[in-house]
Design a protein around this motif. Structure first.
Motif, mmCIF file in Angstrom:
data_model
loop_
_atom_site.group_PDB
_atom_site.id
_atom_site.type_symbol
_atom_site.label_atom_id
_atom_site.label_comp_id
_atom_site.label_asym_id
_atom_site.label_seq_id
_atom_site.Cartn_x
_atom_site.Cartn_y
_atom_site.Cartn_z
ATOM 1 N N GLU A 36 0.764 -1.126 0.326
ATOM 2 C CA GLU A 36 -0.057 0.127 -0.327
ATOM 3 C C GLU A 36 0.934 1.311 -0.357
ATOM 4 N N LEU A 37 0.604 2.414 -0.494
ATOM 5 C CA LEU A 37 1.380 4.120 -0.797
ATOM 6 C C LEU A 37 -0.245 4.000 0.733
ATOM 7 N N ILE A 38 1.174 4.762 1.929
ATOM 8 C CA ILE A 38 0.439 5.079 2.902
ATOM 9 C C ILE A 38 0.932 6.665 2.427
ATOM 10 N N VAL A 39 -0.028 7.208 2.704
ATOM 11 C CA VAL A 39 0.307 8.986 2.765
ATOM 12 C C VAL A 39 -0.054 9.885 3.928
ATOM 13 N N ILE A 40 1.426 10.443 4.153
ATOM 14 C CA ILE A 40 1.270 11.371 5.957
ATOM 15 C C ILE A 40 0.772 12.724 5.537
ATOM 16 N N ARG A 41 0.165 13.123 6.560
ATOM 17 C CA ARG A 41 -0.079 15.347 6.636
ATOM 18 C C ARG A 41 0.537 15.463 7.257
ATOM 19 N N HIS A 42 1.909 15.558 6.717
ATOM 20 C CA HIS A 42 2.071 16.656 8.295
ATOM 21 C C HIS A 42 1.523 17.002 9.798
ATOM 22 N N GLY A 43 2.334 16.967 10.265
ATOM 23 C CA GLY A 43 1.587 17.856 11.882
ATOM 24 C C GLY A 43 1.248 18.798 11.779
ATOM 25 N N GLN A 44 0.463 19.746 13.018
ATOM 26 C CA GLN A 44 -0.703 20.998 12.749
ATOM 27 C C GLN A 44 1.048 22.121 12.795
ATOM 28 N N THR A 45 0.465 23.282 12.151
ATOM 29 C CA THR A 45 1.087 24.433 12.193
ATOM 30 C C THR A 45 0.552 25.106 12.921
ATOM 31 N N LYS A 46 1.005 26.465 12.771
ATOM 32 C CA LYS A 46 0.423 27.074 13.195
ATOM 33 C C LYS A 46 -0.291 28.369 12.000
ATOM 34 N N TRP A 47 0.112 27.838 11.268
ATOM 35 C CA TRP A 47 -1.148 28.641 9.995
ATOM 36 C C TRP A 47 -2.103 26.640 9.524
ATOM 37 N N SER A 48 -1.897 26.101 9.506
ATOM 38 C CA SER A 48 -3.443 24.975 9.163
ATOM 39 C C SER A 48 -3.878 25.442 10.004
ATOM 40 N N LEU A 49 -4.007 25.417 11.426
ATOM 41 C CA LEU A 49 -4.837 26.210 12.699
ATOM 42 C C LEU A 49 -5.500 27.147 12.469
ATOM 43 N N ALA A 60 0.255 27.793 3.136
ATOM 44 C CA ALA A 60 1.061 27.227 3.389
ATOM 45 C C ALA A 60 1.547 26.212 2.719
ATOM 46 N N GLY A 61 2.447 27.432 1.256
ATOM 47 C CA GLY A 61 2.760 26.411 -0.237
ATOM 48 C C GLY A 61 4.510 26.224 0.704
ATOM 49 N N ARG A 62 5.099 27.551 -0.060
ATOM 50 C CA ARG A 62 6.248 26.902 0.210
ATOM 51 C C ARG A 62 7.286 27.149 1.506
ATOM 52 N N THR A 63 6.195 28.308 2.696
ATOM 53 C CA THR A 63 6.882 29.082 3.311
ATOM 54 C C THR A 63 7.397 27.634 4.828
ATOM 55 N N ASP A 64 8.380 27.628 5.187
ATOM 56 C CA ASP A 64 8.441 26.368 6.029
ATOM 57 C C ASP A 64 8.248 26.926 7.565
ATOM 58 N N VAL A 65 6.602 26.542 7.630
ATOM 59 C CA VAL A 65 6.560 26.667 8.756
ATOM 60 C C VAL A 65 6.358 25.346 10.295
ATOM 61 N N ALA A 66 6.657 25.390 10.615
ATOM 62 C CA ALA A 66 7.198 24.527 12.060
ATOM 63 C C ALA A 66 5.823 24.324 12.965
ATOM 64 N N SER A 95 10.645 21.376 6.127
ATOM 65 C CA SER A 95 10.575 20.818 8.464
ATOM 66 C C SER A 95 9.294 20.231 8.609
ATOM 67 N N ARG A 96 8.384 21.084 7.906
ATOM 68 C CA ARG A 96 7.319 20.137 8.228
ATOM 69 C C ARG A 96 6.972 19.278 8.338
ATOM 70 N N PRO A 119 -7.432 15.740 4.094
ATOM 71 C CA PRO A 119 -7.043 14.947 4.966
ATOM 72 C C PRO A 119 -6.364 15.617 6.714
ATOM 73 N N HIS A 120 -6.491 15.525 7.995
ATOM 74 C CA HIS A 120 -6.579 16.245 8.563
ATOM 75 C C HIS A 120 -4.843 16.293 8.488
ATOM 76 N N PRO A 121 -4.743 17.569 9.721
ATOM 77 C CA PRO A 121 -2.543 17.696 9.715
ATOM 78 C C PRO A 121 -2.687 15.955 11.256
ATOM 79 N N GLY A 122 -1.640 15.306 10.207
ATOM 80 C CA GLY A 122 -0.764 14.230 11.587
ATOM 81 C C GLY A 122 -1.752 12.747 11.471
ATOM 82 N N THR A 123 -2.533 12.629 9.780
ATOM 83 C CA THR A 123 -3.142 11.387 9.913
ATOM 84 C C THR A 123 -2.621 10.807 8.972
ATOM 85 N N LEU A 124 -3.056 9.646 8.721
ATOM 86 C CA LEU A 124 -2.459 8.168 6.997
ATOM 87 C C LEU A 124 -3.861 8.336 6.162
ATOM 88 N N SER A 125 -3.422 8.251 5.115
ATOM 89 C CA SER A 125 -4.317 7.504 4.167
ATOM 90 C C SER A 125 -3.709 6.457 3.175
#
Length: 203
Positions: free
Chosen positions: A3-16, A21-27, A57-58, A172-178
């Motif tokens: 299976e191809l497991i697609v993971i969205r990165h965890g929450q950032t201030k901008w996702s909240l 946030a395209g190319r901005t490197d938000v922690a 980095s996120r 997809p929510h931040p920090g979840t698997l597809s």
């Protein structure tokens, strides 16, 4: 087939906040790091033959906390370049462009660091990722750590649909698997969700 497991990165201030946030490197936030760490036991039993990540980095930090050591940075997994809409919320964009919809209307050019992309360009990047990954799935699972809109485009391209069909998928929510798989010879997907409150649908 793996299976191809697609993971969205965890929450950032901008996702909240709903900022694009395209190319901005938000922690990652503390909550984002905790969600990424919580993925580790869910992935530990998987026979992963390769791991790829957006170089931001996120995403790389999410891969690290999720126990995905040796993740290879892949620029084709970068989020949609939002151009002049980088850092703005959908509400702010619609103040200047009534009824704006990312999937229908796209973005406007920004500065040199954010020139912007058309949906077709994002789809071409996801197609390139899938072309590299499909042969690996005969050996086991492959994981990618990426971003919300990119994950939606990747999913519909896996399903053989036009990239515009991405608007039909939930975000997809931040920090979840597809999970993208092949069942009875046909591609299938399960897009990552969470029991937590949904983020705004545009981020």
């Amino acid at each position: 087939m793996g299976e191809l497991i697609v993971i969205r990165h965890g929450q950032t201030k901008w996702s909240l906040s709903g900022q694009h946030a395209g190319r901005t490197d938000v922690a990652l936030t503390e909550a984002g790091e905790a969600a990424a760490s919580a993925l580790a036991p869910r992935l530990a039993h998987r026979r992963l033959v390769a791991v790829f990540s957006s170089p931001l980095s996120r995403a790389m930090r999410t891969a690290e906390l999720a126990g995905l050591t040796g993740a290879k940075p892949d620029t084709d997994l970068l989020e949609w370049d939002y151009g002049g809409y980088e850092g703005l919320t959908a509400e702010q964009i619609r103040e200047a462009r009534s009824g704006w919809d990312l999937w229908r209307d796209g973005v406007v050019p920004g500065d040199a660091d954010h020139p912007g992309e058309e949906l077709a360009q994002v789809a071409a990047r996801t197609d390139a990722v899938l072309d590299r990954i499909r042969p690996l799935l005969s050996e086991g699972d492959v994981a990618v750590v990426a971003h919300g809109h990119l994950a939606r485009v990747l999913t519909v391209r896996w399903l053989g649909l036009d990239a515009s069909a991405s608007r039909l998928l939930g975000h997809p929510h931040p920090g979840t698997l597809s999970f993208l798989a092949t069942k009875t010879g046909n591609p299938s997907s399960l897009l990552g969700t969470s029991r937590r409150a949904r983020p705004p649908p545009h981020i």
